[in-house]
Scaffold this active site. Structure first.
Site, PDB file in Angstrom:
ATOM      1  N   THR A 108       0.873  -1.103  -0.107  1.00  0.00           N
ATOM      2  CA  THR A 108       0.020   0.031   0.130  1.00  0.00           C
ATOM      3  C   THR A 108       0.763   1.298   0.024  1.00  0.00           C
ATOM      4  O   THR A 108       2.052   1.312   0.846  1.00  0.00           O
ATOM      5  CB  THR A 108      -0.946  -0.015   1.319  1.00  0.00           C
ATOM      6  OG1 THR A 108      -1.610  -1.038   1.452  1.00  0.00           O
ATOM      7  CG2 THR A 108      -1.916   1.175   1.296  1.00  0.00           C
ATOM      8  N   THR A 121      -2.117   2.214   6.272  1.00  0.00           N
ATOM      9  CA  THR A 121      -1.565   0.961   5.613  1.00  0.00           C
ATOM     10  C   THR A 121      -1.504   0.001   6.551  1.00  0.00           C
ATOM     11  O   THR A 121      -1.280   0.331   7.862  1.00  0.00           O
ATOM     12  CB  THR A 121      -0.336   0.903   4.836  1.00  0.00           C
ATOM     13  OG1 THR A 121       0.360  -0.070   4.468  1.00  0.00           O
ATOM     14  CG2 THR A 121       0.953   1.807   5.732  1.00  0.00           C
ATOM     15  N   VAL A 168     -11.751  -7.148  -0.935  1.00  0.00           N
ATOM     16  CA  VAL A 168     -11.582  -5.662  -1.184  1.00  0.00           C
ATOM     17  C   VAL A 168     -10.953  -5.451   0.346  1.00  0.00           C
ATOM     18  O   VAL A 168     -11.691  -5.649   1.495  1.00  0.00           O
ATOM     19  CB  VAL A 168     -12.812  -4.889  -1.320  1.00  0.00           C
ATOM     20  CG1 VAL A 168     -12.517  -3.404  -1.400  1.00  0.00           C
ATOM     21  CG2 VAL A 168     -13.045  -5.166  -2.939  1.00  0.00           C
ATOM     22  N   GLY A 169      -9.868  -4.451   0.713  1.00  0.00           N
ATOM     23  CA  GLY A 169      -9.430  -4.469   1.791  1.00  0.00           C
ATOM     24  C   GLY A 169      -9.914  -2.855   2.189  1.00  0.00           C
ATOM     25  O   GLY A 169     -10.969  -2.307   1.912  1.00  0.00           O
ATOM     26  N   ASP A 170      -9.074  -2.442   2.986  1.00  0.00           N
ATOM     27  CA  ASP A 170      -9.689  -0.995   3.876  1.00  0.00           C
ATOM     28  C   ASP A 170      -9.429   0.336   2.892  1.00  0.00           C
ATOM     29  O   ASP A 170     -10.150   1.328   2.923  1.00  0.00           O
ATOM     30  CB  ASP A 170      -8.879  -0.809   5.047  1.00  0.00           C
ATOM     31  CG  ASP A 170      -7.459  -0.665   4.465  1.00  0.00           C
ATOM     32  OD1 ASP A 170      -6.669  -1.611   4.116  1.00  0.00           O
ATOM     33  OD2 ASP A 170      -6.619   0.568   4.663  1.00  0.00           O
ATOM     34  N   HIS A 230      -2.895  -4.076   7.985  1.00  0.00           N
ATOM     35  CA  HIS A 230      -3.731  -5.380   7.762  1.00  0.00           C
ATOM     36  C   HIS A 230      -5.163  -4.890   7.786  1.00  0.00           C
ATOM     37  O   HIS A 230      -6.076  -4.315   8.569  1.00  0.00           O
ATOM     38  CB  HIS A 230      -3.599  -6.392   8.869  1.00  0.00           C
ATOM     39  CG  HIS A 230      -4.412  -7.577   8.944  1.00  0.00           C
ATOM     40  ND1 HIS A 230      -4.717  -8.301   9.885  1.00  0.00           N
ATOM     41  CD2 HIS A 230      -4.922  -8.097   7.848  1.00  0.00           C
ATOM     42  CE1 HIS A 230      -5.421  -9.511   9.527  1.00  0.00           C
ATOM     43  NE2 HIS A 230      -5.618  -9.309   7.978  1.00  0.00           N
ATOM     44  N   GLY A 231      -5.641  -4.856   6.270  1.00  0.00           N
ATOM     45  CA  GLY A 231      -6.822  -4.213   5.995  1.00  0.00           C
ATOM     46  C   GLY A 231      -7.919  -4.529   6.777  1.00  0.00           C
ATOM     47  O   GLY A 231      -8.833  -3.530   6.940  1.00  0.00           O
TER      48      GLY A 231
END
Lengths: 140, 166
Positions: A1, A52, A30-32, A54-55
């Site tokens: 990220t 950035t 899809v992450g954060d 762990h999403g």
């Protein structure tokens, strides 16, 4: 990220974040990053954050907006960033990093992992680091 | 104190042999964004320029150099947000785009939505004249090596990517 936050000469604040996501993630995961308030948030009245890490953990605590809530309560950019990362670590055992700025141009770089590459430019000085505690400067 | 720009790469495991490239990349991006601000550019222009440069840098997990999903493919996410009007634009699970952050900005500027995902994001990109790029141009030897290394049943991709607590 990767990400950035900035305050321009007119006092307008923006953030941007981009990522390939998590290693070997499921297709469609899809992450954060694209989630407003988690991967990033910007408000001229409060400041901006780009995150950035762990999403799934960042989303559970909406880390970017959480840090700005602390700033709304009067915390400094450093303290607010540390409080947000500490909550994520204690509540959902997640690691991550943030860059944070307020409308007056105070900024902070904080991370609960061992490393995060970062750089800042202000008053013709470039600041940068990678490991916890590193802070180098050079003239621009 | 103004203008100011702060840039980051990923938090987590950065192997020693890649740390110099990573630091050089964020410094380059911060310098470029700062010169935009010094030239009177907007904070949005500055952050999009900084992130675009990092997306184009194969040392970072974004754009070229993105990590691979379990099928060995690249799906990317990006967001921008403007603090003046609380406008925001994002894309998720988008493929074959060199600079997802620029597409996210188009979502903010050209649509009334906050986020477009997957095939919808790709159709919007072509409608906006954003060229699609071959997936191979986004994949590096390093990202392929990490993908293969984490395919074994006992692998722990999160630990591999995030490393230990600081």
């Amino acid at each position: 990220t990767v990400g950035a936050v900035a305050v321009d000469g007119e006092g307008n604040i923006s953030c941007a974040t981009s990522t390939g996501g998590m290693l070997n993630k499921m297709e469609g995961r899809v992450g954060d990053t694209p989630c407003i308030g988690s991967g990033g948030y910007a408000d001229n009245n409060i400041g901006a954050v780009s995150t950035t890490g762990h999403g799934e953990a960042i989303m559970k605590v909406t880390l970017a907006r959480l840090i700005l809530f602390h700033m709304e309560q009067g915390q400094s950019v450093e303290a607010a960033s540390d409080l947000g990362l500490a909550y994520m670590r204690s509540r959902v055992h997640g690691l991550g990093g943030v860059v944070t700025v307020d409308p007056r141009g105070h900024w902070a770089v904080r991370f609960s992992s061992r490393q995060m590459s970062w750089a800042a430019a202000q008053k013709d000085t470039l600041h940068y680091g990678l490991y916890t505690g590193e802070h180098y400067t050079q003239s621009i | 104190m103004l203008p100011v720009v702060v840039v980051h790469g990923g938090a987590g495991q950065i192997p020693k042999e890649r740390s110099e490239m990573s630091t050089a990349g964020v410094c380059r991006a911060a310098r470029a964004a700062y010169s935009i601000l010094q030239g009177g550019g907007s904070s949005m222009d500055a952050v999009v320029e900084a992130v675009s440069l990092l997306e184009n840098d194969p040392s970072f997990n974004a754009g070229c150099g993105s990590v691979l999903n379990v099928k060995g493919e690249v799906e990317m996410d990006a967001i921008v947000m403007d603090g003046k009007m609380l406008r925001s634009g994002a894309v998720s699970a988008v493929r074959n785009i060199a600079n997802p952050v620029q597409l996210a900005r188009l979502v903010m500027d050209k649509t009334s939505h906050a986020c477009l995902t997957a095939e919808g994001a790709n159709q919007f990109a072509s409608a906006m004249g954003v060229p699609s790029v071959p997936q191979e141009s986004l994949i590096t030897e390093y990202s392929q090596m990490r993908w293969k290394k984490n395919l074994t049943p006992d692998a722990d991709p999160v630990e591999c990517q995030m490393g230990k607590m600081g």
